[in-house]
Motif scaffolding. Structure first.
Motif, short mmCIF file in Angstrom:
data_model
loop_
_atom_site.label_atom_id
_atom_site.label_comp_id
_atom_site.label_asym_id
_atom_site.label_seq_id
_atom_site.Cartn_x
_atom_site.Cartn_y
_atom_site.Cartn_z
N MET A 77 -13.45 -1.25 0.97
CA MET A 77 -12.04 -0.90 1.06
C MET A 77 -11.31 -2.13 1.61
N ALA A 78 -10.13 -2.39 1.10
CA ALA A 78 -9.34 -3.53 1.58
C ALA A 78 -8.87 -3.25 3.00
N LYS A 79 -8.81 -4.30 3.80
CA LYS A 79 -8.26 -4.20 5.15
C LYS A 79 -6.74 -4.12 5.04
N PRO A 80 -6.07 -3.59 6.07
CA PRO A 80 -4.61 -3.46 6.00
C PRO A 80 -3.89 -4.74 5.60
N ALA A 81 -4.31 -5.89 6.13
CA ALA A 81 -3.66 -7.15 5.76
C ALA A 81 -3.91 -7.49 4.29
N GLU A 82 -5.09 -7.16 3.79
CA GLU A 82 -5.40 -7.42 2.37
C GLU A 82 -4.56 -6.52 1.47
N VAL A 83 -4.36 -5.27 1.90
CA VAL A 83 -3.52 -4.34 1.13
C VAL A 83 -2.11 -4.89 1.05
N ARG A 84 -1.57 -5.32 2.19
CA ARG A 84 -0.20 -5.84 2.20
C ARG A 84 -0.09 -7.12 1.37
N ASP A 85 -1.09 -7.99 1.46
CA ASP A 85 -1.07 -9.23 0.66
C ASP A 85 -1.07 -8.92 -0.84
N ALA A 86 -1.90 -7.96 -1.25
CA ALA A 86 -2.05 -7.65 -2.67
C ALA A 86 -0.87 -6.86 -3.23
N THR A 87 -0.28 -5.99 -2.39
CA THR A 87 0.74 -5.07 -2.91
C THR A 87 2.14 -5.31 -2.36
N GLY A 88 2.23 -5.98 -1.21
CA GLY A 88 3.52 -6.12 -0.55
C GLY A 88 3.91 -4.85 0.18
N GLN A 89 3.00 -3.88 0.23
CA GLN A 89 3.27 -2.57 0.81
C GLN A 89 2.19 -2.22 1.83
N ALA A 90 2.52 -1.33 2.75
CA ALA A 90 1.57 -0.92 3.79
C ALA A 90 0.77 0.30 3.36
N ILE A 91 -0.43 0.41 3.90
CA ILE A 91 -1.26 1.60 3.66
C ILE A 91 -0.44 2.84 4.00
N GLY A 92 -0.55 3.86 3.15
CA GLY A 92 0.22 5.08 3.33
C GLY A 92 1.48 5.11 2.50
N GLY A 93 1.83 3.96 1.92
CA GLY A 93 3.03 3.90 1.09
C GLY A 93 2.84 3.07 -0.16
N VAL A 94 1.59 2.73 -0.49
CA VAL A 94 1.33 1.85 -1.63
C VAL A 94 1.66 2.57 -2.94
N ALA A 95 2.59 2.00 -3.67
CA ALA A 95 3.02 2.54 -4.96
C ALA A 95 2.12 1.98 -6.07
N PRO A 96 2.15 2.60 -7.23
CA PRO A 96 1.36 2.09 -8.34
C PRO A 96 1.92 0.78 -8.92
N VAL A 97 3.17 0.46 -8.62
CA VAL A 97 3.82 -0.75 -9.13
C VAL A 97 4.70 -1.36 -8.04
N GLY A 98 5.34 -2.48 -8.39
CA GLY A 98 6.23 -3.14 -7.43
C GLY A 98 5.50 -4.14 -6.56
N HIS A 99 4.36 -4.61 -7.04
CA HIS A 99 3.54 -5.55 -6.29
C HIS A 99 3.92 -6.99 -6.65
N PRO A 100 3.55 -7.96 -5.81
CA PRO A 100 3.86 -9.36 -6.13
C PRO A 100 3.29 -9.82 -7.48
N ALA A 101 2.14 -9.28 -7.84
CA ALA A 101 1.52 -9.59 -9.14
C ALA A 101 0.80 -8.32 -9.61
#
Length: 162
Positions: free
Chosen positions: A90-114
């Motif tokens: 599982m990605a760590k919280p910082a990895e989730v934010r880096d990959a998605t631009g969003q925090a765990i608990g609010g990660v959307a299916p889209v709207g990510h940096p890439a």
């Protein structure tokens, strides 16, 4: 729940990504947090299985987004086999934010940096309307299974044992 409340910046990015993909779905602001599938289902008055959880894993060093039904648990061995990964933490919280631009608990299916490689739980097809996070723990977006596949470019896949 409100469609008229001003959206947070992360949710605006989600709304823009949906519009760019030609998906007519509006990010909605919830009165309370929906960090878990059970909280989201209670707030929305829907089955837990209709909640499309966004989980970020790291497949052999690369982020992998798995959209899974809130009604069951992700099986890492099943997902690893599906993507041919030898390591799948599982990605760590910082990895989730880096990959998605969003925090765990609010990660959307889209709207990510890439765009992220995405798997979509085949169990989500059992529900005519799905609810996914909208970029924050206080926002959600309604999508059909077909829309979820289209906006993520995701691959339908079994992600739970059994």
């Amino acid at each position: 729940m409100s469609q008229t409340a001003a959206l947070p910046a992360r949710s605006l990015a989600v709304q823009e990504a949906l519009a760019a993909a030609g998906v007519d779905a509006a990010v909605r602001v919830l009165d309370d947090s929906a960090r878990t599938a059970a909280q989201a289902a209670a707030a929305l008055g829907c089955e837990v299985g209709a909640i499309a959880n966004s989980l970020v894993l790291v497949a052999d060093g690369e982020p992998l987004l798995v959209m899974t039904s809130g009604s069951h648990r992700l099986d890492l061995a099943v997902v690893a086999a599906a993507v041919g990964a030898t390591e799948l933490p599982m990605a760590k919280p910082a990895e989730v934010r880096d990959a998605t631009g969003q925090a765990i608990g609010g990660v959307a299916p889209v709207g990510h940096p890439a765009p992220l490689r995405t798997l979509v739980d085949e169990a989500l097809a059992d529900h005519p309307l799905l609810w996914a996070a909208g970029g924050t723990p206080h926002t959600v977006v309604p999508l059909t299974h077909e829309q979820l596949l289209a906006v993520t470019g995701g691959t339908p896949c079994r992600v739970a044992a059994g």
